[in-house]
Design a protein around this motif. Structure first.
Motif, PDB file in Angstrom:
ATOM      1  N   GLY A 189     -12.579  -5.127  -4.543  1.00  0.00           N
ATOM      2  CA  GLY A 189     -13.871  -5.608  -4.604  1.00  0.00           C
ATOM      3  C   GLY A 189     -13.974  -6.302  -6.398  1.00  0.00           C
ATOM      4  N   MET A 190     -13.229  -5.551  -7.411  1.00  0.00           N
ATOM      5  CA  MET A 190     -13.107  -6.121  -8.538  1.00  0.00           C
ATOM      6  C   MET A 190     -12.320  -7.519  -8.670  1.00  0.00           C
ATOM      7  N   PHE A 191     -11.152  -7.552  -7.671  1.00  0.00           N
ATOM      8  CA  PHE A 191     -10.532  -8.738  -7.447  1.00  0.00           C
ATOM      9  C   PHE A 191     -11.485 -10.031  -7.106  1.00  0.00           C
ATOM     10  N   HIS A 192     -12.324  -9.726  -6.003  1.00  0.00           N
ATOM     11  CA  HIS A 192     -13.075 -10.710  -5.445  1.00  0.00           C
ATOM     12  C   HIS A 192     -14.247 -10.983  -6.491  1.00  0.00           C
ATOM     13  N   ARG A 193     -14.754 -10.134  -7.355  1.00  0.00           N
ATOM     14  CA  ARG A 193     -15.578 -10.202  -8.626  1.00  0.00           C
ATOM     15  C   ARG A 193     -15.102 -11.346  -9.446  1.00  0.00           C
ATOM     16  N   MET A 194     -13.667 -11.014  -9.721  1.00  0.00           N
ATOM     17  CA  MET A 194     -13.052 -11.884 -10.570  1.00  0.00           C
ATOM     18  C   MET A 194     -12.960 -13.324 -10.114  1.00  0.00           C
ATOM     19  N   VAL A 195     -12.597 -13.416  -8.982  1.00  0.00           N
ATOM     20  CA  VAL A 195     -12.518 -14.808  -8.519  1.00  0.00           C
ATOM     21  C   VAL A 195     -13.838 -15.454  -8.387  1.00  0.00           C
ATOM     22  N   ASP A 238     -10.023   2.085 -13.011  1.00  0.00           N
ATOM     23  CA  ASP A 238     -11.026   3.115 -13.152  1.00  0.00           C
ATOM     24  C   ASP A 238     -10.826   3.957 -14.313  1.00  0.00           C
ATOM     25  N   GLY A 239     -11.774   4.492 -14.883  1.00  0.00           N
ATOM     26  CA  GLY A 239     -11.674   5.316 -16.070  1.00  0.00           C
ATOM     27  C   GLY A 239     -11.706   6.776 -15.654  1.00  0.00           C
ATOM     28  N   GLN A 327     -14.405   1.191 -12.580  1.00  0.00           N
ATOM     29  CA  GLN A 327     -14.531  -0.334 -13.185  1.00  0.00           C
ATOM     30  C   GLN A 327     -15.645  -1.073 -12.572  1.00  0.00           C
ATOM     31  N   GLN A 328     -16.234  -0.679 -11.345  1.00  0.00           N
ATOM     32  CA  GLN A 328     -17.561  -1.307 -10.858  1.00  0.00           C
ATOM     33  C   GLN A 328     -18.853  -1.108 -11.645  1.00  0.00           C
ATOM     34  N   SER A 329     -18.669  -0.002 -12.541  1.00  0.00           N
ATOM     35  CA  SER A 329     -19.750   0.417 -13.181  1.00  0.00           C
ATOM     36  C   SER A 329     -20.311  -0.520 -14.128  1.00  0.00           C
TER      37      SER A 329
ATOM     38  N   ARG B  92     -20.743  -0.704  -3.583  1.00  0.00           N
ATOM     39  CA  ARG B  92     -20.435  -0.109  -4.753  1.00  0.00           C
ATOM     40  C   ARG B  92     -21.199  -0.668  -5.753  1.00  0.00           C
ATOM     41  N   GLU B  93     -20.886  -2.164  -5.889  1.00  0.00           N
ATOM     42  CA  GLU B  93     -21.453  -2.848  -7.042  1.00  0.00           C
ATOM     43  C   GLU B  93     -23.265  -2.629  -6.859  1.00  0.00           C
TER      44      GLU B  93
END
Lengths: 351, 351
Positions: A189-195, A238-239, A327-329, B92-93
């Motif tokens: 999810g974060m990978f695609h966000r960064m892209v 994630d934290g 991390q999505q938060s 999630r986002e």
């Protein structure tokens, strides 16, 4: 001599040791470094777990060990064929192939252990021996060009999900790149966000999607770009204790794989969050720590890999606030926030 | 009108329905097709699960439903922004983004349900709405050329692990191909075996590694190559109830996703093993069925998707022999056997 020849020679030498013993009329034996917990040591200089110097002996003079040695010889021979023919097999396939051998394995656990014996005895990874883990590694997006056999591929041109690190990543050559760093993130999810947020351009970075606990191939890739291309590696997870530890296994290796950490650990990789301090400073949406999180955090605080002051402080802080965050938060502040605000601030602090 | 415009219009029309009601001084309400088990029907003609014709009403006249409608409107607005800007977000986002809304979600379960409500109300998939599943799909290897935004990529030139199907697979165009069929396999171990044994050449095939239960993107890919490129799709899985069902969900969809099976199911896809008959005919290494396997097989035998005579026979046979086998078990006869012997025999039977 190329790696393939080195491997074949090492495998052959194992057979020759036995043959020499036979010719000298002595009882053949093989020295196998011990992988017991008492022989796993955290090396302060290397900053990862290594094996100590204890050995076990597999001797044909010991009735219990006869089949162990026979299995090892069969596996070595199987691997020699694989490497010579440029093929690979999974441990599962080897287990089934062994149905045709004179010394079968009781179950796959048994054949896995013989594979590990061979790794540790020869000082090579199972990948060197042609025994590949089944799972593929992370996704890589960004401006790096890779030579994989007869295919040259740029990781900006492999589709939206990027280039997938395969278990044969060691055979890949880095042809060219135009990046200054590597940022690895825990989720796709974060990978695609960064892209989508153009992070590869904004930060001159490769983006690596770890897909949770990093596969061996991913760890090899991160180590190789760090050492061969001198790229700093940052890990954003994630934290929570599980996110911390995914990062730490990349940084300082795992105890279980102490015998191959010299090939897998990237001690210079850095964790860029989510930390307990981030949770406070960025006022992130959180979940309360569960009992199992608390337990795990306490374990981590005693783990030599977390001896560093910053880690100790963050673990204590998380226990104190009793909260964790994904991390999505950061999406609380909008989808772009993590790339537009958080990462620039973090990278500035660390570089 | 392109898909993007259609989606934006559909989302806008949802708001317009509410506005019209307000202008007419009537109480705004939205009809949402029911997803309860009693409204999920196996359609014999279509050969997959569909929703029946029951509806629920979300009305602002019902105090309990006020926040549900408000959430739906917020989600629709969020999706409209996503689609307009050509972005995607994970569920999630969205859940975290909703922290800034006037109607928060209690937990992610609640926001997921509103996402589904929107899918089923508009008759579109969440992917159409910009809400992407986190996980990427399968790996594809073989001679197909794909246009993904400004990138053109051939799935023989994406590295050893092939092209990875991303959640945005619907935006991809098929530019060109030179294959006669598609063979999907359950594990990446078998995927790499097929690549190494040159199966893509020998069978003029795309090789798809499902990575276990197929992601939605993978199912979309298989459906699209089957329908748009008229390629027959074969699925090779483990010979156990779980392997059967991974294939069946690709073929006939799942009950849970009845509202989107028209986009996901590939009723013409065929299972090419491992069957109980294969276990006997090829004398494969097996494991005994566990209680849970037996239970699951009995469930499958009553499932309308397995009504077909061949499936009924295979399920009975497996229960009778009390054994299951993995696709890797062909390695008993050597690593090449599955590609050199098993698959040619199976394909000949089926084509």
């Amino acid at each position: 001599m190329n790696k393939k020849d080195i491997t074949v020679n090492k495998l052959k030498s194992l057979g020759e040791i036995i043959l020499e013993d036979v010719e000298k009329n002595s009882v053949p034996a093989i020295k196998v470094p011990s992988r017991g917990t008492s022989n796993i040591v955290y090396d302060e200089d290397k900053r990862y777990y290594v094996l100590g110097d204890r050995y076990g002996r597999r001797s044909l003079g010991n009735v219990k060990q006869i089949s162990k040695i026979a299995q090892m010889v069969y596996v070595a021979n199987f691997c020699k064929d694989l490497v010579r023919r440029g093929k690979t097999a999974t441990l599962r396939e080897m287990y089934y192939v062994s149905e045709g051998w004179d010394v079968e394995f009781g179950d796959q656990q048994e054949s896995n252990i013989v594979g590990e014996d061979l790794e540790v005895t020869l000082g090579m990874t199972r990948e060197d021996l042609g025994l590949m883990p089944e799972e593929d590694g992370a996704s890589v997006y960004g401006n790096i060009t890779i030579q994989d056999d007869d295919v040259e591929i740029n990781a900006l041109k492999a589709g939206k999900s990027g280039y997938t690190i395969s278990p044969t990543i060691d055979e890949v050559q880095f042809v060219d790149h135009d990046v200054k760093r590597v940022i690895a993130v825990e989720t796709m999810g974060m990978f695609h966000r960064m892209v989508q947020e153009d992070a590869y351009n904004k930060f001159d970075t490769l983006i690596v999607g770890l897909k949770g606990q990093a596969a061996r191939a991913t760890r090899r890739f991160l180590k190789r770009v760090n050492e061969e291309l001198k790229l700093p590696v940052y890990i954003m997870n994630d934290g929570d204790p599980w996110g911390f530890h995914i990062a730490m296994v990349i940084i300082s290796g795992s105890a279980k794989l102490a015998h191959v950490n010299h090939q897998l650990a990237t001690p210079d990789a850095k964790f860029i969050g989510v930390t307990a301090s981030d949770i406070i400073n960025y006022d992130l949406p959180t979940d309360p720590l569960k009992d199992i999180d608390v337990l795990r955090l306490k374990e981590l605080s005693k783990d030599p890999r977390y001896r560093d002051e910053a880690w100790q402080m963050e673990i204590k802080k998380m226990l104190k606030i009793g909260k964790k965050a994904e991390q999505q938060s950061f999406s609380k502040y909008g989808l772009e926030y993590v790339v537009d605000t958080y990462l620039p601030e973090k990278l500035e602090q660390m570089e």
